[in-house]
Motif scaffolding. Structure first.
Motif, PDB file in Angstrom:
ATOM      1  N   LEU A   1       7.330   4.599  -4.627  1.00  0.00           N
ATOM      2  CA  LEU A   1       5.928   4.510  -4.211  1.00  0.00           C
ATOM      3  C   LEU A   1       5.494   3.052  -4.180  1.00  0.00           C
ATOM      4  O   LEU A   1       5.828   2.276  -5.082  1.00  0.00           O
ATOM      5  N   ILE A   2       4.749   2.690  -3.128  1.00  0.00           N
ATOM      6  CA  ILE A   2       4.196   1.341  -3.002  1.00  0.00           C
ATOM      7  C   ILE A   2       2.717   1.456  -2.688  1.00  0.00           C
ATOM      8  O   ILE A   2       2.320   2.186  -1.770  1.00  0.00           O
ATOM      9  N   TRP A   3       1.890   0.744  -3.455  1.00  0.00           N
ATOM     10  CA  TRP A   3       0.464   0.634  -3.165  1.00  0.00           C
ATOM     11  C   TRP A   3       0.220  -0.610  -2.327  1.00  0.00           C
ATOM     12  O   TRP A   3       0.846  -1.653  -2.547  1.00  0.00           O
ATOM     13  N   ALA A   4      -0.688  -0.515  -1.364  1.00  0.00           N
ATOM     14  CA  ALA A   4      -0.962  -1.623  -0.458  1.00  0.00           C
ATOM     15  C   ALA A   4      -2.403  -1.564   0.007  1.00  0.00           C
ATOM     16  O   ALA A   4      -3.129  -0.596  -0.265  1.00  0.00           O
ATOM     17  N   ASP A   5      -2.825  -2.611   0.737  1.00  0.00           N
ATOM     18  CA  ASP A   5      -4.170  -2.600   1.300  1.00  0.00           C
ATOM     19  C   ASP A   5      -4.132  -2.001   2.702  1.00  0.00           C
ATOM     20  O   ASP A   5      -3.093  -1.535   3.179  1.00  0.00           O
TER      21      ASP A   5
ATOM     22  N   GLY B   1      13.167   6.347   1.471  1.00  0.00           N
ATOM     23  CA  GLY B   1      12.538   7.343   0.614  1.00  0.00           C
ATOM     24  C   GLY B   1      11.351   6.802  -0.150  1.00  0.00           C
ATOM     25  O   GLY B   1      11.035   7.303  -1.242  1.00  0.00           O
ATOM     26  N   VAL B   2      10.684   5.794   0.405  1.00  0.00           N
ATOM     27  CA  VAL B   2       9.540   5.163  -0.259  1.00  0.00           C
ATOM     28  C   VAL B   2       8.258   5.567   0.466  1.00  0.00           C
ATOM     29  O   VAL B   2       8.184   5.537   1.694  1.00  0.00           O
ATOM     30  N   ARG B   3       7.257   5.926  -0.301  1.00  0.00           N
ATOM     31  CA  ARG B   3       5.958   6.330   0.246  1.00  0.00           C
ATOM     32  C   ARG B   3       4.951   5.214   0.052  1.00  0.00           C
ATOM     33  O   ARG B   3       4.916   4.564  -0.993  1.00  0.00           O
ATOM     34  N   VAL B   4       4.125   4.974   1.080  1.00  0.00           N
ATOM     35  CA  VAL B   4       3.081   3.961   1.024  1.00  0.00           C
ATOM     36  C   VAL B   4       1.736   4.627   0.790  1.00  0.00           C
ATOM     37  O   VAL B   4       1.367   5.557   1.508  1.00  0.00           O
ATOM     38  N   GLU B   5       1.009   4.145  -0.204  1.00  0.00           N
ATOM     39  CA  GLU B   5      -0.333   4.664  -0.497  1.00  0.00           C
ATOM     40  C   GLU B   5      -1.330   3.519  -0.375  1.00  0.00           C
ATOM     41  O   GLU B   5      -1.223   2.515  -1.089  1.00  0.00           O
ATOM     42  N   VAL B   6      -2.276   3.652   0.553  1.00  0.00           N
ATOM     43  CA  VAL B   6      -3.253   2.600   0.818  1.00  0.00           C
ATOM     44  C   VAL B   6      -4.431   2.732  -0.146  1.00  0.00           C
ATOM     45  O   VAL B   6      -5.006   3.804  -0.296  1.00  0.00           O
ATOM     46  N   VAL B   7      -4.766   1.630  -0.809  1.00  0.00           N
ATOM     47  CA  VAL B   7      -5.915   1.578  -1.724  1.00  0.00           C
ATOM     48  C   VAL B   7      -7.066   0.935  -0.964  1.00  0.00           C
ATOM     49  O   VAL B   7      -7.053  -0.278  -0.693  1.00  0.00           O
TER      50      VAL B   7
ATOM     51  N   PHE C   1     -16.237  -9.947  -4.267  1.00  0.00           N
ATOM     52  CA  PHE C   1     -15.070  -9.634  -5.087  1.00  0.00           C
ATOM     53  C   PHE C   1     -15.230  -8.277  -5.762  1.00  0.00           C
ATOM     54  O   PHE C   1     -16.265  -7.977  -6.368  1.00  0.00           O
ATOM     55  N   THR C   2     -14.191  -7.451  -5.656  1.00  0.00           N
ATOM     56  CA  THR C   2     -14.184  -6.133  -6.282  1.00  0.00           C
ATOM     57  C   THR C   2     -12.796  -5.868  -6.839  1.00  0.00           C
ATOM     58  O   THR C   2     -11.790  -6.076  -6.140  1.00  0.00           O
ATOM     59  N   VAL C   3     -12.722  -5.443  -8.087  1.00  0.00           N
ATOM     60  CA  VAL C   3     -11.437  -5.095  -8.690  1.00  0.00           C
ATOM     61  C   VAL C   3     -11.003  -3.738  -8.156  1.00  0.00           C
ATOM     62  O   VAL C   3     -11.706  -2.741  -8.318  1.00  0.00           O
ATOM     63  N   LEU C   4      -9.853  -3.711  -7.498  1.00  0.00           N
ATOM     64  CA  LEU C   4      -9.345  -2.486  -6.896  1.00  0.00           C
ATOM     65  C   LEU C   4      -8.171  -1.956  -7.702  1.00  0.00           C
ATOM     66  O   LEU C   4      -7.321  -2.732  -8.152  1.00  0.00           O
ATOM     67  N   ALA C   5      -8.147  -0.653  -7.899  1.00  0.00           N
ATOM     68  CA  ALA C   5      -7.078  -0.032  -8.675  1.00  0.00           C
ATOM     69  C   ALA C   5      -5.722  -0.385  -8.092  1.00  0.00           C
ATOM     70  O   ALA C   5      -5.521  -0.358  -6.878  1.00  0.00           O
ATOM     71  N   ARG C   6      -4.790  -0.724  -8.961  1.00  0.00           N
ATOM     72  CA  ARG C   6      -3.409  -1.057  -8.621  1.00  0.00           C
ATOM     73  C   ARG C   6      -3.286  -2.393  -7.901  1.00  0.00           C
ATOM     74  O   ARG C   6      -2.434  -3.205  -8.239  1.00  0.00           O
TER      75      ARG C   6
ATOM     76  N   ILE D   1       3.660  -2.793  -5.833  1.00  0.00           N
ATOM     77  CA  ILE D   1       2.499  -3.184  -5.051  1.00  0.00           C
ATOM     78  C   ILE D   1       2.920  -4.312  -4.123  1.00  0.00           C
ATOM     79  O   ILE D   1       3.680  -5.201  -4.526  1.00  0.00           O
ATOM     80  N   ILE D   2       2.418  -4.289  -2.894  1.00  0.00           N
ATOM     81  CA  ILE D   2       2.780  -5.292  -1.905  1.00  0.00           C
ATOM     82  C   ILE D   2       1.529  -5.988  -1.395  1.00  0.00           C
ATOM     83  O   ILE D   2       0.471  -5.373  -1.274  1.00  0.00           O
ATOM     84  N   ASP D   3       1.646  -7.277  -1.130  1.00  0.00           N
ATOM     85  CA  ASP D   3       0.531  -8.044  -0.566  1.00  0.00           C
ATOM     86  C   ASP D   3       1.092  -9.346  -0.003  1.00  0.00           C
ATOM     87  O   ASP D   3       2.260  -9.682  -0.214  1.00  0.00           O
ATOM     88  N   ALA D   4       0.243 -10.082   0.700  1.00  0.00           N
ATOM     89  CA  ALA D   4       0.651 -11.339   1.331  1.00  0.00           C
ATOM     90  C   ALA D   4      -0.405 -12.400   1.090  1.00  0.00           C
ATOM     91  O   ALA D   4      -1.578 -12.098   0.845  1.00  0.00           O
ATOM     92  N   GLN D   5       0.014 -13.657   1.177  1.00  0.00           N
ATOM     93  CA  GLN D   5      -0.878 -14.783   0.935  1.00  0.00           C
ATOM     94  C   GLN D   5      -0.500 -15.906   1.892  1.00  0.00           C
ATOM     95  O   GLN D   5       0.671 -16.301   1.967  1.00  0.00           O
ATOM     96  N   SER D   6      -1.479 -16.415   2.632  1.00  0.00           N
ATOM     97  CA  SER D   6      -1.244 -17.521   3.555  1.00  0.00           C
ATOM     98  C   SER D   6      -1.546 -18.841   2.859  1.00  0.00           C
ATOM     99  O   SER D   6      -2.432 -18.921   2.001  1.00  0.00           O
TER     100      SER D   6
END
Length: 318
Positions: A213-217, A233-239, A248-253, A141-146
């Motif tokens: 596989l990578i999950w992202a926003d 060879g990596v696939r991105v799947e947007v949640v 606030f909502t709990v999102l899968a992955r 899973i990938i994400d960023a924080q400022s």
């Protein structure tokens, strides 16, 4: 030439019972003693046993140059953990730790050789195997924080108009357990998707990686980004956030990487960026992650001071 990570075993037994089994105490020339003071960030014996088994072999022990160090490795790591977790200045390191300049040089030396990242990943692989998983993850899973930057942040700085942050942005890649796989730091005004290819390149260029596989926003979309990930060879799947939800909502992955970002924010050195160099900020992220990782593997938990086992409760207010 790749760094060799081994554990030294003395050839002959020592009649002196050492209070610390770090390389400096075992094979160096300093007295076999331990620091008496205790801070919340100090490693427990169980944590130290994990770290000690994966410590890098000093150059002077392999006849690769240098001289024996003058300070205990365990004290050095505890001192860096103190700075990272409490957010203090290097010059404010407590006096019962080694000299602050020696601690800072230790931090810089580990940064130059990538030791803390390698130590973290070795511990992470061992933990995954112990839990019945494969050593290398296949999904992440990938994400960023400022984060706001102090006045010491004069380079690699920008303003994130979405989060209203003036400083830097740390992008992280984690496995499905929330353990760090890779970290990269950019100015805060860089869009989340821009450092993602470099983040993946840094991780996947090492041999043995199995990520597929990578999950992202929703920020991680677009054909250029998909093409960059497809090279490995990596696939991105947007949640996506469900329609009609607010707040606030709990999102899968995605909740996994959000939890990791929250755990990193517990380290006060990461609540506000004070590092002049982006690579020093990256190292602070690895050190903060290492504190969480070793505590979890060793079964250590934070306690309020009056609830620590064996400690008397403080005075009660009337």
């Amino acid at each position: 030439m790749p760094t060799q990570w081994t554990t030294a075993v003395p050839e002959t037994s020592n009649s002196v019972t050492l209070e610390c089994d770090c390389y400096v105490h075992q094979f160096g020339a300093i007295a076999p003693r331990r620091r008496d003071s205790y801070y919340e960030t100090d490693m427990s014996d169980a944590e130290w046993a994990l770290v000690r088994a994966s410590m890098p072999m000093p150059a002077w022990m392999e006849s690769r140059g240098g001289r024996p160090e003058e300070y205990c490795h365990r004290d050095m790591i505890d001192a860096v953990r103190y700075v990272v977790d409490n957010g203090g200045k290097w010059k404010a390191v407590p006096r019962d730790y080694p000299w602050w300049r020696a601690v800072y040089d230790f931090f810089r030396r580990w940064r130059a050789h990538g030791y803390v990242r390698e130590l973290y990943q070795r511990l992470c692989r061992a933990d995954r195997l112990a839990r019945g998983r494969s050593a290398e993850p296949t999904a992440g899973i990938i994400d960023a924080q400022s984060v706001d930057g102090a006045d010491t942040v004069v380079t690699s700085r920008g303003f994130d108009g979405n989060k209203k942050r003036d400083g830097r942005k740390r992008s992280i890649l984690t496995d499905t357990c929330g353990d760090l796989l890779e970290v990269i730091v950019t100015p805060a005004d860089v869009h989340d998707s821009k450092p993602a290819p470099a983040l993946l390149d840094r991780y996947m260029d090492e041999p043995g990686r199995l990520l597929k596989l990578i999950w992202a926003d929703s920020a991680y979309q677009g054909q250029p980004l998909a093409d960059a990930f497809a090279r490995h060879g990596v696939r991105v799947e947007v949640v996506q956030r469900p329609d009609g939800t607010h707040g606030f909502t709990v999102l899968a992955r995605r909740w996994v990487v959000e939890r990791t970002l929250g755990q990193l924010s517990r380290a006060r050195r990461l609540n506000r960026d004070h590092e002049r160099r982006p690579d020093h900020h990256e190292q602070m992220v690895w050190w903060a992650g290492l504190i969480t990782l070793t505590r979890r593997i060793a079964g250590e938990r934070r306690h309020w001071p009056d609830r620590r086992p064996g400690r008397r409760p403080g005075p009660q207010l009337a």
